[in-house]
Design an enzyme around this catalytic site. Sequence first.
Site, PDB file in Angstrom:
ATOM      1  N   HIS A  77       0.824  -1.206   0.000  1.00 57.45           N
ATOM      2  CA  HIS A  77       0.000   0.000   0.000  1.00 57.45           C
ATOM      3  C   HIS A  77       0.860   1.259   0.000  1.00 57.45           C
ATOM      4  O   HIS A  77       0.431   2.322  -0.421  1.00 57.45           O
ATOM      5  CB  HIS A  77      -0.907   0.046   1.228  1.00 57.45           C
ATOM      6  CG  HIS A  77      -1.836  -1.111   1.329  1.00 57.45           C
ATOM      7  ND1 HIS A  77      -2.827  -1.356   0.400  1.00 57.45           N
ATOM      8  CD2 HIS A  77      -1.929  -2.116   2.226  1.00 57.45           C
ATOM      9  CE1 HIS A  77      -3.491  -2.457   0.742  1.00 57.45           C
ATOM     10  NE2 HIS A  77      -2.957  -2.928   1.846  1.00 57.45           N
ATOM     11  N   HIS A 107       5.704   6.810   6.511  1.00 58.28           N
ATOM     12  CA  HIS A 107       5.383   6.257   5.195  1.00 58.28           C
ATOM     13  C   HIS A 107       4.903   7.392   4.307  1.00 58.28           C
ATOM     14  O   HIS A 107       4.752   8.535   4.768  1.00 58.28           O
ATOM     15  CB  HIS A 107       4.335   5.149   5.333  1.00 58.28           C
ATOM     16  CG  HIS A 107       3.058   5.631   5.933  1.00 58.28           C
ATOM     17  ND1 HIS A 107       2.789   5.549   7.279  1.00 58.28           N
ATOM     18  CD2 HIS A 107       1.991   6.261   5.384  1.00 58.28           C
ATOM     19  CE1 HIS A 107       1.605   6.073   7.522  1.00 58.28           C
ATOM     20  NE2 HIS A 107       1.103   6.521   6.387  1.00 58.28           N
ATOM     21  N   HIS A 109       2.423   8.989   0.973  1.00 62.21           N
ATOM     22  CA  HIS A 109       1.257   8.925   0.093  1.00 62.21           C
ATOM     23  C   HIS A 109       1.500   9.849  -1.089  1.00 62.21           C
ATOM     24  O   HIS A 109       1.918  10.988  -0.906  1.00 62.21           O
ATOM     25  CB  HIS A 109      -0.008   9.400   0.815  1.00 62.21           C
ATOM     26  CG  HIS A 109      -0.368   8.569   2.003  1.00 62.21           C
ATOM     27  ND1 HIS A 109      -1.193   7.476   1.923  1.00 62.21           N
ATOM     28  CD2 HIS A 109      -0.007   8.675   3.303  1.00 62.21           C
ATOM     29  CE1 HIS A 109      -1.325   6.936   3.127  1.00 62.21           C
ATOM     30  NE2 HIS A 109      -0.617   7.647   3.985  1.00 62.21           N
ATOM     31  N   HIS A 126       3.794  10.750   6.338  1.00 62.55           N
ATOM     32  CA  HIS A 126       3.113  10.531   7.623  1.00 62.55           C
ATOM     33  C   HIS A 126       4.080   9.916   8.617  1.00 62.55           C
ATOM     34  O   HIS A 126       4.614   8.835   8.365  1.00 62.55           O
ATOM     35  CB  HIS A 126       1.910   9.588   7.443  1.00 62.55           C
ATOM     36  CG  HIS A 126       0.732  10.263   6.825  1.00 62.55           C
ATOM     37  ND1 HIS A 126      -0.338   9.583   6.292  1.00 62.55           N
ATOM     38  CD2 HIS A 126       0.457  11.584   6.673  1.00 62.55           C
ATOM     39  CE1 HIS A 126      -1.226  10.455   5.842  1.00 62.55           C
ATOM     40  NE2 HIS A 126      -0.768  11.677   6.057  1.00 62.55           N
ATOM     41  N   THR A 209      -5.970   6.489   8.150  1.00 62.95           N
ATOM     42  CA  THR A 209      -6.537   6.637   6.802  1.00 62.95           C
ATOM     43  C   THR A 209      -6.522   5.313   6.040  1.00 62.95           C
ATOM     44  O   THR A 209      -6.721   5.292   4.832  1.00 62.95           O
ATOM     45  CB  THR A 209      -5.789   7.717   6.000  1.00 62.95           C
ATOM     46  OG1 THR A 209      -4.414   7.316   5.858  1.00 62.95           O
ATOM     47  CG2 THR A 209      -5.851   9.057   6.703  1.00 62.95           C
TER      48      THR A 209
HETATM   49 ZN   LIG Z   1      -0.580   7.539   5.973  1.00 62.05          ZN
END
Ligand SMILES: [Zn+2]
Length: 319
Positions: A77, A107, A109, A126, A209
């Site tokens: 992900h 991580h 996004h 994040h 999230t």
């Molecule tokens: Zn995140």
Amino acid sequence: MNSFVIIASIIGLAQGAQWSYDYETQWPGVCRSGTQQSPINIMTQDALVDKHGAHIRGPLQFRGYSNVHVEATNNGHTLKWSNVIGTPAPTLSGGPLRGNYTFLQFHLHWLSEHAIDGMKYPLEIHMVHIKTGLTLEEALSRDDGLTVIGVMCELHTGPENEDALKQIMPDVPSLVDRNENPHDASFIDLSRLLSPNPQSYYTYHGSLTTPQCQEAVTWIVMDQPLHISDNQYKQFSKVDVGGMFNYRSLQPVNRVVYRSVASGSSIVTPGLLTLLVSTINGLASNLYYYAKKGKCLITNAKKKIITGIWTAECPKLLN
Ligand SMILES: [Zn+2]
Ligand SMILES: *[C@@H]1O[C@H](CO)[C@@H](O)[C@H](O)[C@H]1NC(C)=O
């Protein structure tokens, strides 16, 4: 491929396939029924500047961010760098937080999850922290169990913008494919991934999230973006995150978002004082100028200055 690798990748796939960014409506439980979900579109003019320090008590305190032992994974992900178990972890306290929070992992996004004034950024970092002393299970069951720092990144051309991500980019080629086994352990200076002014942020109560979307998160979204290079950004397009996107869609706000004093008011307040003084002196040329630019309704701004309840309703006024 030997059979072990095939079996491992099937298991990996099965785990990863439990949820997908392509099918958010099928996410379980709180993801759909929750009322404090993240991410959100943060409207600067709706954010409350906590002047009296009722909610944001003093500056954020970052301890031990300069030398952190992390190992990288592509979990299907996102790309994630986790604090190596048994090595010292940074801690965060102050600001809206009560007590200490221990760094777990950061991580990425791409695109950003949060939007600011309706604008998404190309990348959001994040940094996930857990309330010190709690197990993950305990943390996820409390509304103050976790805190996540969000840092926006903005694209610029040229190698002079490569410093912020320089430490992690060498890991990226080996993370293109999903692989649950952590690798590439290294020491990094996490403070270089914070925004240029880490005391300048929005904060609100929200959720993870990703499923199970627990509403356990104090969000601290920094309002000043890092600069990264377009060449660095291109590397992320090659990374397998199981689909086209690795960000969740925006969720209803329906709650208070605070701004740290360092964000809005340290920039805006001196200007507003000037504005107020010039109004009193009848030197209204500033007001006229800003009114002409249509950036905000001056009568409102004035009223708020005079009554002293400035809520950053006119944040662009003096930009
Ligand atoms: Zn995140
Ligand atoms: C947080 O950590 C600091 C530094 O280690 C320590 O002095 C302080 O007592 C801790 N606060 C709480 C509430 O545990």
